[in-house]
Design a protein around this motif. Sequence first.
Motif, PDB file in Angstrom:
ATOM      1  N   THR A  30     -10.219  -4.288  -5.560  1.00 18.76           N
ATOM      2  CA  THR A  30      -9.239  -3.804  -4.588  1.00 18.76           C
ATOM      3  C   THR A  30      -7.980  -3.419  -5.361  1.00 18.76           C
ATOM      4  O   THR A  30      -7.655  -4.028  -6.378  1.00 18.76           O
ATOM      5  CB  THR A  30      -8.868  -4.866  -3.540  1.00 18.76           C
ATOM      6  N   ASP A  59      -9.369  -8.717  -7.333  1.00 14.64           N
ATOM      7  CA  ASP A  59      -8.527  -8.513  -6.161  1.00 14.64           C
ATOM      8  C   ASP A  59      -7.126  -8.121  -6.621  1.00 14.64           C
ATOM      9  O   ASP A  59      -6.332  -8.966  -7.034  1.00 14.64           O
ATOM     10  CB  ASP A  59      -8.481  -9.794  -5.324  1.00 14.64           C
ATOM     11  N   THR A  72     -12.741  -9.235   3.539  1.00 13.89           N
ATOM     12  CA  THR A  72     -14.051  -8.735   3.107  1.00 13.89           C
ATOM     13  C   THR A  72     -14.370  -9.244   1.709  1.00 13.89           C
ATOM     14  O   THR A  72     -15.488  -9.703   1.425  1.00 13.89           O
ATOM     15  CB  THR A  72     -14.068  -7.190   3.117  1.00 13.89           C
ATOM     16  N   LYS A  78      -9.187  -6.004   3.735  1.00 15.66           N
ATOM     17  CA  LYS A  78      -9.800  -5.918   2.394  1.00 15.66           C
ATOM     18  C   LYS A  78     -10.022  -7.298   1.789  1.00 15.66           C
ATOM     19  O   LYS A  78     -11.119  -7.610   1.324  1.00 15.66           O
ATOM     20  CB  LYS A  78      -8.906  -5.126   1.428  1.00 15.66           C
ATOM     21  N   THR A  79      -8.967  -8.114   1.785  1.00 15.29           N
ATOM     22  CA  THR A  79      -9.077  -9.423   1.139  1.00 15.29           C
ATOM     23  C   THR A  79     -10.056 -10.313   1.883  1.00 15.29           C
ATOM     24  O   THR A  79     -10.809 -11.080   1.277  1.00 15.29           O
ATOM     25  CB  THR A  79      -7.691 -10.081   1.040  1.00 15.29           C
ATOM     26  N   THR A  90     -18.792  -3.825   9.285  1.00 14.99           N
ATOM     27  CA  THR A  90     -18.694  -3.092   8.024  1.00 14.99           C
ATOM     28  C   THR A  90     -20.040  -3.104   7.312  1.00 14.99           C
ATOM     29  O   THR A  90     -20.689  -4.146   7.220  1.00 14.99           O
ATOM     30  CB  THR A  90     -17.619  -3.736   7.130  1.00 14.99           C
ATOM     31  N   ASP A  99       0.818  -1.199   0.000  1.00 17.10           N
ATOM     32  CA  ASP A  99       0.000   0.000   0.000  1.00 17.10           C
ATOM     33  C   ASP A  99       0.861   1.262   0.000  1.00 17.10           C
ATOM     34  O   ASP A  99       2.076   1.192   0.211  1.00 17.10           O
ATOM     35  CB  ASP A  99      -0.921  -0.024   1.221  1.00 17.10           C
ATOM     36  N   GLN A 113     -10.633   0.975   4.233  1.00 19.13           N
ATOM     37  CA  GLN A 113     -10.650   0.201   5.473  1.00 19.13           C
ATOM     38  C   GLN A 113      -9.274   0.227   6.119  1.00 19.13           C
ATOM     39  O   GLN A 113      -8.258   0.338   5.431  1.00 19.13           O
ATOM     40  CB  GLN A 113     -10.993  -1.272   5.198  1.00 19.13           C
ATOM     41  N   LEU A 160     -12.453  -0.985  -3.159  1.00 14.57           N
ATOM     42  CA  LEU A 160     -12.238  -1.330  -1.757  1.00 14.57           C
ATOM     43  C   LEU A 160     -10.744  -1.166  -1.487  1.00 14.57           C
ATOM     44  O   LEU A 160      -9.919  -1.940  -1.997  1.00 14.57           O
ATOM     45  CB  LEU A 160     -12.689  -2.767  -1.498  1.00 14.57           C
ATOM     46  N   GLY A 215      -7.293  -0.001   1.162  1.00 11.59           N
ATOM     47  CA  GLY A 215      -6.792  -0.043   2.531  1.00 11.59           C
ATOM     48  C   GLY A 215      -5.360  -0.523   2.548  1.00 11.59           C
ATOM     49  O   GLY A 215      -4.874  -1.123   1.592  1.00 11.59           O
TER      50      GLY A 215
END
Length: 585
Positions: free
Chosen positions: A521, A490, A378, A375-376, A355, A174, A537, A367, A369
């Motif tokens: 994501t 993803d 979710t 994230k993954t 959430t 990230d 998130q 999505l 974060g």
Amino acid sequence: MSAAATVVAEGLGRTFAAPGGSVLRAVDGLSFTVQAGALTALVGPDGAGKSTLMRMMAGLLRPDAGRLHVLGVDVVADPQAVQDRISYMPQRFGLYEDLSVQENLDLYADLHGVPARLRNERFARLLAMTDLASFAARPAGKLSGGMKQKLGLACTLVRSPDLLLLDEPSVGVDPLSRRDLWSIVQQLVDDEQLSVIVSTAYMDEAQRCANVLVMSGGRLLAEGTPAALRERARGLTFDVAPPAGVVARELQARLIDAQGLIVDAVPKGGAVRFIRQPDAPADQLAALLDGAVAEARPEELEDAFMMLLRQHEAAPPGTRAEAGAGDARPVEDAPVIVVRDLVRRFGDFTAVASTSFDVRRGEIFGLLGPNGAGKTTTFRMLCGLLPASGGHLEVAGLNLRHARAQARARIGYVAQKFSLYGNLSVRENLEFFGGAYGLRGHALRTRVEAVLAQFHLDPAASSGELPGGYKQRLAMAAGLLHEPEILFLDEPTSGIDPLARREFWRTITALARRGVTVVVTTHFMEEAEYCDRIAIQDAGRMLALGTPQEVRRQGGEAARDMDSAFIAIVEQGRRERQAARGVTP
């Protein structure tokens, strides 16, 4: 050879045998010099030859043409002498996930013969530099993606090298972790005058470097300082706000399809940034903009990079011809995904906490974060791959607590990591997954041929030997075979270059126009600009939810772009959690 040169290549080449008896020229006649004590970037599209060049510089792969000197040593004649003086971090660094952070450091120190008297000081500095001191006893397998990358870098640096080679060190991490990694690298360059060569898919990272080498198809397209390369785009770069009622990605799609007028276009900050062709007729450009006013903006390194790649494209992008086909279908108000108070626990650990959000038909929902944000987890619950511990979850009108199998038949899923069969050909993978989705006979053959053409895939190619970008194309093609109404992606563009990312998003935009709902994501914050709405998130909790413009506003006045807004929102959320626990930041 200059005493100040760290690497000197002259006519360097490397070929590999390709299917059908042909020859692949991975590196083709490269000549360049890298100066000592500086940070040098190696950039280029997938399959450009960057990793092959890195492995040759590391003495792990023998050139079959030309000359290569590293640190004054002929790599072909004495690869061990080079390896004794360098540190090399490949894309998939070999951490031992059952060992702790400290045990991994100890192991790599043993492998590199680091004397015991030097270890304590070196380890303490590396743990402090990577902010891993408080995690020294934690197994590497329990670290987030960004922390694993920092541990990999620390293990690479257990000895003090004369040259550090980093092959895409920030892939899959990230913005916060990327910032930390680059802070570490810059500190090494500044404090130790360490020579560093880094390959990267991020142009903002290349911008930090003293010199940039641009590769494509095994050849060197250009080299120079970031400032010198940016000059190639001077006077050609603009911003344009979309007309009322038009979202930025739709205007971007229109511009990027105008190949004779526009070099490149991306949505950013609610507008579209574009590069015009140097010889684009003014009247045709005005007609294309349909009354919108373009304002000049400063050129960036990515502008020059995209110009170089477009000039050397062997073929037009695979998705562009069909991407704009069909009438746009408006986003519908009725949600096709409903999430209420979603919770997922793993023992005593809560990965996702209360959430809630909706996603409408035809919407692109992002999505976002940091690594380890939930994230993954979710994502896997939304796809029906993981049961929720609590709350309500509805996808395509089906309650996933009772009808996960039925819901999965109506969705497509592209995983974060390449999850197809590497020992099968491209066609065999598609036929297998098509059969798993219930396609048979003529319907299966028709869909396989359609996605092969759409993604410009060679049906006979071995899936395991494809470059990263082409593996992602194949994964996307497999996920779309059964024409799902909801597509989950993803981190679909992790590790692929800006050119390939443009084509992926061109396809995603086209799917949304046809009413497909897309949930994605990503760690590329520029990609959030393609989304209708995004959620951020961290630690399993929702920090932000809204349009890209609303989220940028939440980031505050310092949020110049989505990257800085993301960092500001996550850091503020962490400060609030610390305050709630009575912890002083």
